[in-house]
Enzyme design. Structure first.
Site, PDB file in Angstrom:
ATOM      1  NE  ARG A 152      -3.636  -2.123   2.778  1.00  0.00           N
ATOM      2  CZ  ARG A 152      -3.412  -3.235   3.487  1.00  0.00           C
ATOM      3  NH1 ARG A 152      -2.243  -3.382   4.111  1.00  0.00           N
ATOM      4  NH2 ARG A 152      -4.325  -4.176   3.577  1.00  0.00           N
ATOM      5  CE  LYS A 176      -6.652  -0.524   4.327  1.00  0.00           C
ATOM      6  NZ  LYS A 176      -7.918  -0.837   3.644  1.00  0.00           N
ATOM      7  CG  HIS A 286      -4.708   0.344  -4.110  1.00  0.00           C
ATOM      8  ND1 HIS A 286      -3.998   0.438  -2.933  1.00  0.00           N
ATOM      9  CD2 HIS A 286      -5.689  -0.567  -3.880  1.00  0.00           C
ATOM     10  CE1 HIS A 286      -4.534  -0.363  -2.028  1.00  0.00           C
ATOM     11  NE2 HIS A 286      -5.553  -0.991  -2.581  1.00  0.00           N
ATOM     12  NE  ARG A 289      -2.943  -3.663  -1.433  1.00  0.00           N
ATOM     13  CZ  ARG A 289      -2.496  -4.386  -0.412  1.00  0.00           C
ATOM     14  NH1 ARG A 289      -1.194  -4.545  -0.249  1.00  0.00           N
ATOM     15  NH2 ARG A 289      -3.331  -4.965   0.432  1.00  0.00           N
ATOM     16  CG  HIS A 312      -6.205  -8.602   1.489  1.00  0.00           C
ATOM     17  ND1 HIS A 312      -6.377  -9.042   0.203  1.00  0.00           N
ATOM     18  CD2 HIS A 312      -6.025  -7.243   1.392  1.00  0.00           C
ATOM     19  CE1 HIS A 312      -6.305  -8.032  -0.636  1.00  0.00           C
ATOM     20  NE2 HIS A 312      -6.090  -6.929   0.066  1.00  0.00           N
ATOM     21  CE1 TYR A 321      -5.882  -7.320  -6.725  1.00  0.00           C
ATOM     22  CE2 TYR A 321      -6.091  -8.368  -4.588  1.00  0.00           C
ATOM     23  CZ  TYR A 321      -5.910  -7.237  -5.352  1.00  0.00           C
ATOM     24  OH  TYR A 321      -5.776  -6.020  -4.737  1.00  0.00           O
TER      25      TYR A 321
END
Length: 340
Positions: A152, A176, A286, A289, A312, A321
């Protein structure tokens, strides 16, 4: 609780207890400020007056104003988080938003560059870097690392010198929710980072003073200052996040003025590079990414390994994806198969 205190107290809870990033807290504050304005217009002055009908009215106003479904879904999540906190804290007798629903956001496939497009983009950056321009060398290292490790933009901007191990080809990133993980990168990214460190001015000064040196495995370590001013080795990998230093001199990537590079500068860099690349969709970091994750799956990587790389929390988030890969397969099939 008076509404004028709600925003400040809830923001403090998000940052101090939930460990949310400044960017995430800012997004929450923006939604809540709008909610509290709506509540004030409705005559509500206390958090106990934030009920389900008021929240539904707030979302309805946003819907009639033409807000996207994704924005309404985010606002609904913000409201549920707020009212859950209010109920747990004893400021309201019940969780007003427990039954709040919002339209599901439209899920668009992310932008993904082809391998040929990525090769062309990186070759162009490499040509610029070969001129010896420090910022061009830095830009190559940034894009190589973004693509290599599927970072990120906030994770990349937050990297310190000691977070990168060139010997082991790994970087320690803070994702995150203040979750730390170690991600790999390849030899091209290693070479680009090493070239950047050669021209990074604050890095040169620190190296002269003995602040930066190769670790046992060839990785970068950065000296830190103890409570009495003495220098010591870098914080070990298992050290708490609070042990990180965030001063400009510790940053891996610097801006033109010598301070830690910001996320906006990285976004501007990548968006400018992608302007000339064919294809639609968002043109920020992004996209790199998304591209890295898709290329990994195309190459046979395990979905759970990609989930770990991306940081994630849910495998469902990573599964988008697989849809991207399927769509690309369909496109190739339609173009190549005689019976398509």
């Amino acid at each position: 609780m008076q509404l004028d205190r709600v925003l400040a107290d809830f923001s403090l809870y998000l940052s101090a207890e939930r460990g949310f990033s400044e960017h995430t807290v800012r997004s929450y504050r923006s939604d809540l400020a709008d909610l509290l304005r709506f509540a004030d217009e409705a005559g509500a002055t206390d958090s106990a007056e934030i009920d389900l009908e008021l929240l539904r009215g707030w979302l309805w106003r946003g819907s009639t104003a033409g807000l996207a479904k994704s924005t309404l879904a985010r606002r609904s999540a913000t409201a549920r988080s707020l009212t859950s906190w209010l109920a747990r804290s004893g400021h309201t007798p019940t969780d007003a938003a427990a039954r709040l629903r919002a339209p599901k956001s439209d899920r668009h496939l992310p932008r993904v560059l082809t391998r040929a497009q990525m090769d062309t983009l990186l070759e162009g950056l490499d040509a610029r870097a070969s001129t010896g321009d420090p910022l061009a060398i830095r830009d190559l290292a940034i894009v190589e690392l973004l693509y290599a490790s599927a970072l990120r933009v906030s994770e990349l901007a937050g990297l310190d010198l000691r977070d990168v191990d060139l010997g082991r080809l790994t970087a320690r990133v803070l994702g995150k929710g203040s979750k730390e993980r170690v991600v790999p990168f390849g030899v091209p990214a290693k070479n680009a980072i090493a070239a950047w460190l050669e021209v990074r001015e604050p890095g040169k000064a620190l190296a002269t003073a003995g602040g930066i040196h190769d670790g046992p495995a060839g990785g970068i370590r950065h000296a830190t200052t103890g409570t009495h001013g003495a220098t010591s080795d870098a914080t070990p990998a298992g050290a708490p996040v609070s042990a990180r230093t965030t001063g400009p001199s510790t940053a891996l990537f610097l801006g033109a003025r010598g301070a830690r590079i910001g996320t906006r500068a990285v976004y501007t860099l990548v968006a400018g590079l992608l302007e000339s690349v064919p294809g639609g969709g968002p043109a920020g970091p992004h996209a790199l990414r998304h591209t890295a994750a898709t290329h990994l799956l195309d190459g046979g990587a395990d979905l759970r390994a990609v989930q770990e790389l991306l940081g994630h929390a849910s495998l469902g988030t990573t599964q988008i994806y697989t849809h991207v890969s399927t769509e690309r397969l369909k496109e190739s099939y339609a173009m190549a198969h005689p019976r398509a």
